[in-house]
Structures are given as structure tokens and as C-alpha cells.
Design a protein around this motif. Sequence first.
Motif, PDB file in Angstrom:
ATOM      1  N   ALA A 149       1.644   0.194 -11.100  1.00 30.06           N
ATOM      2  CA  ALA A 149       1.722   1.573 -10.606  1.00 30.06           C
ATOM      3  C   ALA A 149       3.137   1.918 -10.165  1.00 30.06           C
ATOM      4  O   ALA A 149       3.591   3.060 -10.321  1.00 30.06           O
ATOM      5  N   ASP A 150       3.856   0.948  -9.617  1.00 25.32           N
ATOM      6  CA  ASP A 150       5.246   1.180  -9.226  1.00 25.32           C
ATOM      7  C   ASP A 150       6.101   1.517 -10.438  1.00 25.32           C
ATOM      8  O   ASP A 150       7.086   2.255 -10.348  1.00 25.32           O
ATOM      9  N   PHE A 151       5.711   0.973 -11.584  1.00 24.33           N
ATOM     10  CA  PHE A 151       6.470   1.201 -12.819  1.00 24.33           C
ATOM     11  C   PHE A 151       6.036   2.482 -13.521  1.00 24.33           C
ATOM     12  O   PHE A 151       6.867   3.320 -13.887  1.00 24.33           O
ATOM     13  N   PHE A 152       4.711   2.655 -13.704  1.00 26.66           N
ATOM     14  CA  PHE A 152       4.188   3.788 -14.462  1.00 26.66           C
ATOM     15  C   PHE A 152       3.806   4.975 -13.580  1.00 26.66           C
ATOM     16  O   PHE A 152       3.727   6.108 -14.066  1.00 26.66           O
ATOM     17  N   PHE A 169      -9.398  -3.160 -12.403  1.00 30.90           N
ATOM     18  CA  PHE A 169     -10.224  -3.568 -11.266  1.00 30.90           C
ATOM     19  C   PHE A 169      -9.631  -2.929 -10.021  1.00 30.90           C
ATOM     20  O   PHE A 169      -8.564  -3.340  -9.557  1.00 30.90           O
ATOM     21  N   VAL A 170     -10.285  -1.899  -9.521  1.00 30.14           N
ATOM     22  CA  VAL A 170      -9.831  -1.226  -8.302  1.00 30.14           C
ATOM     23  C   VAL A 170     -10.706  -1.727  -7.164  1.00 30.14           C
ATOM     24  O   VAL A 170     -11.929  -1.569  -7.192  1.00 30.14           O
ATOM     25  N   LEU A 171     -10.100  -2.342  -6.166  1.00 31.82           N
ATOM     26  CA  LEU A 171     -10.871  -3.014  -5.128  1.00 31.82           C
ATOM     27  C   LEU A 171     -11.306  -2.083  -4.005  1.00 31.82           C
ATOM     28  O   LEU A 171     -12.293  -2.352  -3.311  1.00 31.82           O
ATOM     29  N   SER A 172     -10.585  -0.987  -3.806  1.00 27.18           N
ATOM     30  CA  SER A 172     -10.983  -0.010  -2.791  1.00 27.18           C
ATOM     31  C   SER A 172     -10.216   1.290  -3.015  1.00 27.18           C
ATOM     32  O   SER A 172      -9.226   1.328  -3.741  1.00 27.18           O
ATOM     33  N   GLY A 173     -10.697   2.369  -2.364  1.00 30.22           N
ATOM     34  CA  GLY A 173     -10.022   3.657  -2.475  1.00 30.22           C
ATOM     35  C   GLY A 173     -10.624   4.547  -3.549  1.00 30.22           C
ATOM     36  O   GLY A 173     -11.391   4.090  -4.404  1.00 30.22           O
ATOM     37  N   LYS A 174     -10.268   5.814  -3.499  1.00 29.47           N
ATOM     38  CA  LYS A 174     -10.770   6.775  -4.467  1.00 29.47           C
ATOM     39  C   LYS A 174      -9.981   6.684  -5.775  1.00 29.47           C
ATOM     40  O   LYS A 174      -8.771   6.517  -5.771  1.00 29.47           O
ATOM     41  N   ALA A 233      -6.578   8.195 -18.900  1.00 26.13           N
ATOM     42  CA  ALA A 233      -5.657   8.587 -17.829  1.00 26.13           C
ATOM     43  C   ALA A 233      -6.348   8.277 -16.513  1.00 26.13           C
ATOM     44  O   ALA A 233      -7.578   8.267 -16.430  1.00 26.13           O
ATOM     45  N   PHE A 234      -5.559   8.055 -15.458  1.00 22.39           N
ATOM     46  CA  PHE A 234      -6.199   7.727 -14.187  1.00 22.39           C
ATOM     47  C   PHE A 234      -5.291   8.077 -13.011  1.00 22.39           C
ATOM     48  O   PHE A 234      -4.073   8.193 -13.141  1.00 22.39           O
ATOM     49  N   LEU A 235      -5.925   8.232 -11.876  1.00 20.59           N
ATOM     50  CA  LEU A 235      -5.236   8.522 -10.619  1.00 20.59           C
ATOM     51  C   LEU A 235      -5.869   7.653  -9.541  1.00 20.59           C
ATOM     52  O   LEU A 235      -7.082   7.720  -9.310  1.00 20.59           O
ATOM     53  N   THR A 236      -5.055   6.822  -8.890  1.00 19.45           N
ATOM     54  CA  THR A 236      -5.546   5.997  -7.791  1.00 19.45           C
ATOM     55  C   THR A 236      -4.793   6.362  -6.519  1.00 19.45           C
ATOM     56  O   THR A 236      -3.673   6.868  -6.565  1.00 19.45           O
ATOM     57  N   GLU A 237      -5.432   6.091  -5.389  1.00 15.50           N
ATOM     58  CA  GLU A 237      -4.784   6.357  -4.105  1.00 15.50           C
ATOM     59  C   GLU A 237      -3.559   5.457  -3.928  1.00 15.50           C
ATOM     60  O   GLU A 237      -3.516   4.339  -4.450  1.00 15.50           O
ATOM     61  N   ALA A 238      -2.597   5.946  -3.174  1.00 14.37           N
ATOM     62  CA  ALA A 238      -1.416   5.145  -2.884  1.00 14.37           C
ATOM     63  C   ALA A 238      -1.837   3.849  -2.195  1.00 14.37           C
ATOM     64  O   ALA A 238      -2.686   3.862  -1.298  1.00 14.37           O
ATOM     65  N   ASN A 239      -1.267   2.745  -2.651  1.00 15.59           N
ATOM     66  CA  ASN A 239      -1.523   1.420  -2.073  1.00 15.59           C
ATOM     67  C   ASN A 239      -2.924   0.880  -2.345  1.00 15.59           C
ATOM     68  O   ASN A 239      -3.314  -0.145  -1.781  1.00 15.59           O
ATOM     69  N   ALA A 240      -3.711   1.546  -3.185  1.00 18.24           N
ATOM     70  CA  ALA A 240      -5.029   1.021  -3.528  1.00 18.24           C
ATOM     71  C   ALA A 240      -4.856  -0.329  -4.224  1.00 18.24           C
ATOM     72  O   ALA A 240      -4.110  -0.441  -5.199  1.00 18.24           O
ATOM     73  N   PRO A 241      -5.525  -1.384  -3.725  1.00 14.60           N
ATOM     74  CA  PRO A 241      -5.352  -2.711  -4.322  1.00 14.60           C
ATOM     75  C   PRO A 241      -6.173  -2.867  -5.598  1.00 14.60           C
ATOM     76  O   PRO A 241      -7.196  -2.208  -5.776  1.00 14.60           O
ATOM     77  N   GLY A 242      -5.720  -3.741  -6.457  1.00 16.79           N
ATOM     78  CA  GLY A 242      -6.470  -4.001  -7.677  1.00 16.79           C
ATOM     79  C   GLY A 242      -5.646  -4.766  -8.689  1.00 16.79           C
ATOM     80  O   GLY A 242      -4.521  -5.199  -8.412  1.00 16.79           O
TER      81      GLY A 242
END
Length: 300
Positions: free
Chosen positions: A34-37, A54-59, A86-95
Motif C-alpha cells: 500500500a505504501d508503494f501503490f 488477507f485484510v485482518l481488520s478495518g473497513k 480495485a480496492f480501498l482499505t483503511e489507513a494502517n489496516a493490517p494484512g
Amino acid sequence: MMTKEWIPNLQIGQDYDNKYRDADIHFDRLGTMADFFGRDMPVHMHADFCQIHFVLSGKTQFNIDQNQYKTSDAAIFYTPPATPHAFLTEANAPGYVLTLHHSIVNALAEELGGHTQNRFLILPVCLTSADMSSEKEKVFKTTLALIDIIKSEWGSELPHKNDAILGLIKVLLLNIFRLSESGEKANSSTRHEVEIYKHFNRLVEENYKAEKTISFYCQQLDINESRLNYVCKKVSGAPPKTIINSRVILEAKRHIVHANRSLNELSYDLGYLDPSYFSRFFQIKTGLTPSEYKKQNNQG
């Protein structure tokens, strides 16, 4: 006449991590990628690879082709090869993100047989623990736990590392299939060109050792060569002959590194009656002779 820009084909081993340019497996933290893309990743595809997030938590908001998913906790998203997403994850969401060459998924699907192959290779999957039976929720948690083991193996230099990772991936894919069997099948409508491309890749996977001519695949697909050439270049940026040759080279690399076989045996297995011709072919495509490639990639 207006023309639409085709969906970009991102190659993880080139666009992101050059260390894995020739690899058929790539594993990384969601945050690092995510830091790259970016966390808000626009529509793209991976022509020859499937991808599992694999998104471990967050919207999370995830679009896979015509399917839209919104989750608010741990989730697993499977994207088939050559499928826009395409996708959108919360900032700092682990996975974590696991990228696999379609041949790995295809091999498992063939082992399982039946309609499994279509589900693995064509249909997207979104899994959450919501509305799962207690038994399937245990499988879901086990699947997430497998990621930690894969992460540990990926970062190690232990003997038989690759074999261990492949074994873990097989169990992981099998669990995803088990979990995706319940509920309605996902919408499988896709662009017509992408479906032709997927069918072509499946045919290559089944026939690349014996059939290397474009005419054979055109006959199987019931299209002419110019149409197949157009579709392959549009989806992946590569002509069909390059795709066939790349699959042969990929298999050759696997055997050269991991199997103790003579050049003659390998050549015959891949459909080349003249080992010297195969050796020249391999060198033209990789820049190395088979023996040089083995030495360079010797895992000791």
C-alpha cells in the motif's frame, strides 16, 4: 472514433518487486504494498496471476470485475487471473497479499476435479466470518492463521523452503474453496476479450508441452490468429506465442532448479526432440544456458 484506455496489467515482479521478476509466487505485507501503490488502488489486473488479499481488520471496499464487496472486519478476497479489480482499505489496516501464477491454482483445481476448476480460475470470492456456521468459522480462522506460517517460511532460509510454501498454499487454497462453496455463486460476467484470454491460458496450461503452434489454439478457441493476437496483446501486452513460450520456460526453470533430470529428459518432456535446440531456445529466452541457470539458482 473514441478509444478507451485498456485496464493496466500490473506485473508484481517488474512493477513492484524486481527481485521476483521470474517468480510464480510473491508474498508481502498489505501495508508495504500500500505504501508503494496506495491504499486507494484504482482498477488494474494481473494477466497471468491470481491474487489473494488477507485484510485482518478495518473497513474495506473491494471491486472485482462486476462484483462489489464492503467488509468491516477480517476478510479474504480472491481475484482470478486477468480479472479487473480495485480496492480501498483503511489507513494502517493490517494484512497480507499473496500473488500466484495461474498454473499453481490450475494444478490444484485439476486435482480436485469437477466444477472446482472454473471456481478457482474464473469466479472471484469474498470471505468473512459473518453468517458462517461455527464449523466454517473455524476453517476461516485456520486459513488466516496459515498466513503467519507462510510469512515465517517466506522470510526463512530453511531447507525445502519452497516445498513448504507450496504445501501451505495448497491447504490455504483448499480452505478458500471449502468456504466459498456455500452461498450464491459470484457473478462471473466479464469482458469478452478477458474470457477468451482466460480460455487460451487454460488451453496453454493443458497443452503447452505437446502443442506450441498458434493454429492449434485458434482451432480450439474457434477464432482466427489475428483475433487471438489482438486479444492477448490487449489483455497482457504479449502475443500468444510469447505466452506459450513463457509457460514452457517457466516449467523448464522449475525442473532445472528443483529436479535432478538430464537435459535430454527435460527436453523430451517439454516436447523438444533435439536437446541442443531446446538449450539454444532456453538461452535465447533467458540469457543463460540451462546449466548456467541451474548454477545461478542453486539452492544448495
